[in-house]
Design a protein around this motif. Structure first.
Motif, short mmCIF file in Angstrom:
data_model
loop_
_atom_site.label_atom_id
_atom_site.label_comp_id
_atom_site.label_asym_id
_atom_site.label_seq_id
_atom_site.Cartn_x
_atom_site.Cartn_y
_atom_site.Cartn_z
N ARG A 28 5.25 -4.96 3.00
CA ARG A 28 4.26 -4.39 3.92
C ARG A 28 3.11 -3.72 3.18
O ARG A 28 2.03 -3.57 3.71
CB ARG A 28 4.92 -3.35 4.82
CG ARG A 28 5.79 -3.97 5.87
CD ARG A 28 6.40 -2.92 6.77
NE ARG A 28 7.49 -3.54 7.53
CZ ARG A 28 8.13 -2.95 8.52
NH1 ARG A 28 7.81 -1.71 8.85
NH2 ARG A 28 9.08 -3.58 9.16
N GLU A 29 3.39 -3.27 1.96
CA GLU A 29 2.40 -2.50 1.20
C GLU A 29 1.60 -3.35 0.23
O GLU A 29 0.71 -2.86 -0.44
CB GLU A 29 3.10 -1.38 0.40
CG GLU A 29 3.84 -0.36 1.26
CD GLU A 29 2.92 0.40 2.21
OE1 GLU A 29 1.71 0.52 1.91
OE2 GLU A 29 3.41 0.84 3.25
N THR A 30 1.98 -4.63 0.09
CA THR A 30 1.36 -5.46 -0.93
C THR A 30 0.51 -6.55 -0.29
O THR A 30 0.98 -7.27 0.58
CB THR A 30 2.47 -6.12 -1.80
OG1 THR A 30 3.43 -5.13 -2.12
CG2 THR A 30 1.89 -6.71 -3.07
N ALA A 31 -0.74 -6.65 -0.76
CA ALA A 31 -1.62 -7.69 -0.25
C ALA A 31 -0.99 -9.05 -0.55
O ALA A 31 -0.41 -9.26 -1.60
CB ALA A 31 -2.99 -7.58 -0.91
N VAL A 32 -1.12 -9.97 0.43
CA VAL A 32 -0.47 -11.27 0.27
C VAL A 32 -1.36 -12.16 -0.58
O VAL A 32 -2.52 -12.36 -0.26
CB VAL A 32 -0.30 -11.94 1.64
CG1 VAL A 32 0.67 -13.10 1.54
CG2 VAL A 32 0.16 -10.94 2.67
N ARG A 41 -1.64 -5.37 6.76
CA ARG A 41 -2.16 -6.28 5.73
C ARG A 41 -3.34 -7.10 6.22
O ARG A 41 -4.06 -7.70 5.43
CB ARG A 41 -1.06 -7.22 5.26
CG ARG A 41 0.16 -6.48 4.71
CD ARG A 41 1.28 -7.47 4.45
NE ARG A 41 1.46 -8.32 5.62
CZ ARG A 41 2.04 -9.50 5.61
NH1 ARG A 41 2.52 -9.98 4.49
NH2 ARG A 41 2.15 -10.20 6.72
N GLN A 72 9.38 -7.96 7.33
CA GLN A 72 8.90 -7.71 5.97
C GLN A 72 9.63 -6.51 5.37
O GLN A 72 9.89 -5.53 6.07
CB GLN A 72 7.39 -7.43 5.97
CG GLN A 72 6.55 -8.61 6.43
CD GLN A 72 5.16 -8.18 6.88
OE1 GLN A 72 4.69 -7.09 6.56
NE2 GLN A 72 4.50 -9.04 7.65
N LYS A 83 -4.43 -4.82 -4.86
CA LYS A 83 -3.12 -5.35 -4.48
C LYS A 83 -2.48 -4.54 -3.37
O LYS A 83 -1.55 -4.98 -2.72
CB LYS A 83 -2.20 -5.36 -5.71
CG LYS A 83 -2.47 -6.55 -6.63
CD LYS A 83 -1.42 -6.62 -7.72
CE LYS A 83 -2.00 -7.24 -8.98
NZ LYS A 83 -1.90 -6.41 -10.17
N LYS A 84 -2.95 -3.30 -3.19
CA LYS A 84 -2.32 -2.41 -2.23
C LYS A 84 -2.90 -2.60 -0.83
O LYS A 84 -4.08 -2.81 -0.67
CB LYS A 84 -2.51 -0.95 -2.67
CG LYS A 84 -1.40 -0.49 -3.59
CD LYS A 84 -1.15 0.99 -3.54
CE LYS A 84 -0.13 1.53 -2.58
NZ LYS A 84 1.20 1.05 -2.68
N VAL A 85 -2.02 -2.50 0.15
CA VAL A 85 -2.47 -2.58 1.53
C VAL A 85 -2.90 -1.19 1.98
O VAL A 85 -2.16 -0.23 1.80
CB VAL A 85 -1.31 -3.11 2.42
CG1 VAL A 85 -1.69 -3.02 3.89
CG2 VAL A 85 -0.97 -4.53 2.03
N ASP A 108 0.49 -4.73 11.78
CA ASP A 108 0.61 -5.31 10.44
C ASP A 108 -0.66 -4.93 9.67
O ASP A 108 -1.73 -5.51 9.86
CB ASP A 108 0.76 -6.83 10.53
CG ASP A 108 1.07 -7.47 9.18
OD1 ASP A 108 0.81 -6.83 8.13
OD2 ASP A 108 1.56 -8.61 9.18
N VAL A 137 5.73 -8.62 10.84
CA VAL A 137 5.82 -7.32 10.16
C VAL A 137 7.25 -6.77 10.23
O VAL A 137 7.72 -6.13 9.30
CB VAL A 137 4.78 -6.34 10.76
CG1 VAL A 137 5.01 -6.09 12.24
CG2 VAL A 137 4.74 -5.03 10.00
#
Lengths: 341, 342
Positions: free
Chosen positions: B121-125, A90, B116, A123-125, A88, B113
């Motif tokens: 998966r690509e966006t900060a929480v 993030r 999701q 905002k992007k992981v 994961d 994960v």
């Protein structure tokens, strides 16, 4: 409770897919008290004959955990890594890690401070490839200590939460390994008419590869594999999740043997073992997918331990679910010697 | 000093709840100065030197650290929370934390994960969609262990690693606290006042009242400041670098520093062979922002340890920078209080 110590020992041992040997050692040491023979296969899976006989029942769980792998050594102690299994992304930033070099090397996943990020970047992981791991060593010292291909684990302690729940890295699937060991303990003094084998397999996180070779070698007639599955949290779809502390999850799927699933359900009812059903529409993404099609085919069932926060350093389980999984497996083995199959 | 720093980093002191840190500091300085606690909870410590000060000098560090506060409990027994101070939102997920005075372990996770969407998966929480799981079975169970307003801190951490680096929780600003404890326990040339202040991370509030009370002519703020010396950050964007010594700023987002004190710091460092650097971006801020506008104004200097991953549970500093910083600060304290401030 002894199961908790066993869980801690197993979960805190180190075994990223493809480099499971340290975790295998811990599992072997536990297995030896129950087994006629224990071996490690060429892939790195642990296989054990508990008792010879027919039909041969296999109890299986996977040994490996997700992690990272060193792909590049940079300057000033920074290195790059690739993902091993479904990480994961993030939550990677500022996590502590241990690089499984000859002498383990500790590090931190580096991050640019927020004021250097654009609003969009924030905002992007980040991709795994965009990240650096900071070992704090000089360039020279880093090269002495770390080699390309060394695996990396998340560093996280084993913590007790309320209600007896516990959290650690790698409970996926060391909780399953613990359940198999506990089942063997329950069966220790039982006169079994069937044969019994156990496997703790490598490289599940890379596509259930270890189970392929281990089940070929063991050649079981019947199998139960234990993995973890999703325990519900309010942000997840309820119909895809079990309940933490709600008992072992009996798998039902077109790819699992219906007879085994039914037998497990009937036994859970008869012996009053807490259980819940987990229905899937096809492949289970567990070792069962490999074991069922091993050699000429194996009748295989799946038990899952509900787990929150899968594939993170804070995987959380209720040890009571490990116990109900172990009890149900033990009952299944006891019955397998009779007309169950 | 490092032993004291280690003990300080292992304590929890999220803003507004600095008691454990304060008690520890008092246990270390008691008998070496006259100390008292102000209305907000800051320690004001007057240290007698061999001589009376020529100029009244204040040295200040903050005791608090960033963390969280419990704002609610949902039906499932999970805790809702807000950040206290500027926690880097990207470092919250996938952590274990300590909740409340009982230090219950909690974990911050989300659905796996596997469940999701590609977008998720690509966006900060965002932090306000997260919750803390302490293992409670429902709301009632949770509320029998936790109260709204309980503070939540990252796990205690202090560990040397690599070639002379240290990683730890709350190095911002236990570094300053540790150095001030050392100074108070040592013999000083001139009388000096030290303040260990509360609530820096929520708006420089403790420093505001403490500096009003002390009413100094000159102030030195001891801090930790962002270093971005990573492989793919170049030039001025690195701000400052681990290993290049203490950081003396000409300006940050809270303060335009006194130029005379700034120049003096560099000349003193040079005379004594102490490495010293400045910040190459106008970034960050600290208690100087409150102190330099206290009463009729206070000539203020900030000396900071360069620190990677600040406001995360794993801050990284270099031991040699801390030792050089302590050395420089000792000289600055002597000269400023002795009236040699230009």
């Amino acid at each position: 409770m002894e199961t908790i110590e066993l869980l801690e020992r197993l979960a805190q041992s180190r075994g990223v897919a493809g480099q499971e040997s340290a975790a295998a050692e811990v599992a072997c040491a536990e297995l030896k008290q129950y087994a006629e023979s224990v071996a490690v296969d060429p892939m790195g899976s642990v296989t054990a004959v508990i008792k010879r006989g027919s039909p041969l029942v296999l109890l299986d769980a996977h040994l490996d955990e997700i992690g990272l792998i060193v792909t590049w050594l940079g300057d000033n102690g920074f290195l790059k890594a690739g993902a091993v299994g479904g990480v994961d992304r993030r939550l990677l930033i500022a996590q502590e890690v241990v690089i499984l070099a000859e002498e383990p090397v500790e590090g931190v996943i580096a991050s640019k401070p927020p004021h250097l990020l654009s609003a969009e970047e924030e905002k992007k992981v980040p991709k795994v490839d965009d990240l650096w791991i900071d070992t704090g060593y000089t360039s020279e010292e880093l090269r002495k200590r770390v080699k390309l291909g060394d695996r990396i684990i998340f560093k996280s302690g084993f913590h007790k939460l309320l209600g007896g729940r516990v959290c650690s890295k790698a409970l996926d699937d060391r909780a399953g390994v613990a359940a198999v060991l506990r089942a063997l303990e329950l069966l220790k003094n039982e006169p079994l008419s069937c044969g019994l084998a156990a496997t703790f397999t490598c490289q599940e996180e890379l596509g259930c590869l270890g189970a392929k070779t281990a089940s070929y070698t063991v050649e079981p007639d019947l199998a139960v594999t234990v993995d973890v599955s999703f325990a519900h949290t309010p942000d997840a779809p309820e119909h895809k999740c079990g309940k933490l502390g709600g008992g072992t999850m009996i798998g039902i799927s077109p790819t699992l043997d219906k007879g085994v699933s039914d037998a497990l359900t009937a036994l859970a009812q008869e012996k009053e073992i807490p259980y819940q059903l987990e229905v899937m529409g096809g492949l289970t993404s567990t070792n069962a997918d490999s074991i069922t099609v091993s050699r000429g085919g194996v009748k295989c069932g799946l038990l899952s331990i509900p787990l929150r926060y899968m594939h993170t350093p804070i995987e959380t389980i209720d040890p009571a679910d490990v116990e109900s999984t172990a009890r149900l497996m033990a009952e299944f083995v006891k019955k397998a010697g009779g007309k169950n199959a | 000093m490092l032993k004291i720093l280690e003990e300080l980093c292992l304590l929890s002191g999220v803003s507004g709840n600095e008691g454990a840190v304060r008690d520890y500091i008092i246990s270390r300085i008691d008998g070496f100065c006259d100390w008292r606690i102000d209305s907000l909870g800051s320690i004001i410590a007057a240290k007698q030197g061999k001589k009376r000060a020529i100029k009244k000098l204040l040295v200040s560090s903050h005791m608090d650290e960033v963390g969280f506060i419990v704002t609610g409990v949902n039906e499932a027994g999970l805790l809702l929370f807000s950040a206290v101070g500027g926690v880097d939102a990207r470092v919250v997920l996938g952590r274990s934390v300590l909740v409340g005075p009982g230090k219950l372990t909690g974990v911050i996770g989300t659905k796996a994960v596997h469940m999701q969407s590609a977008d998720e998966r690509e966006t900060a929480v965002p932090m306000d969609s997260l919750y803390i799981d302490i293992g409670a079975k429902d709301k009632e169970d949770a509320l029998s262990h936790v109260a709204l307003g309980d503070r939540v801190s990252f796990q205690p951490l202090y560990q040397p690693f690599g070639s002379g680096l240290i990683r730890g929780k709350a190095l911002d600003d236990r570094i300053g606290c540790a150095m001030m404890i050392e100074l108070i326990r040592s013999e000083l040339e001139y009388d000096t006042v030290f303040t260990f202040v509360v609530q820096e991370e929520v708006g420089l509030r403790g420093a505001r009242t403490a500096s009003y009370t002390v009413d100094p002519e000159i102030a030195i703020v001891l801090e930790a400041t962002t270093a971005a010396d990573l492989p793919d950050v170049s030039g001025e964007k690195q701000v400052c670098k681990l290993g290049n010594g203490p950081v003396v700023s000409f300006m940050d987002r809270s303060t335009s520093y006194d130029n005379g004190l700034y120049q003096k710091a560099f000349s003193l460092a040079k005379e004594n062979g102490i490495p010293c650097q400045t910040k190459t971006m106008i970034a960050g801020g600290n208690d100087a922002g409150a102190i330099h506008v206290s009463r009729g104004g206070v000539r203020t200097l900030a000396v900071s340890a360069p620190c990677r991953y600040i406001h995360s549970p794993v801050c990284v500093v270099k031991e040699s920078d801390l030792l050089h910083m302590a050395e420089l600060v000792k000289l600055l304290v002597r000269d400023f209080a002795g009236g040699k401030d230009e």
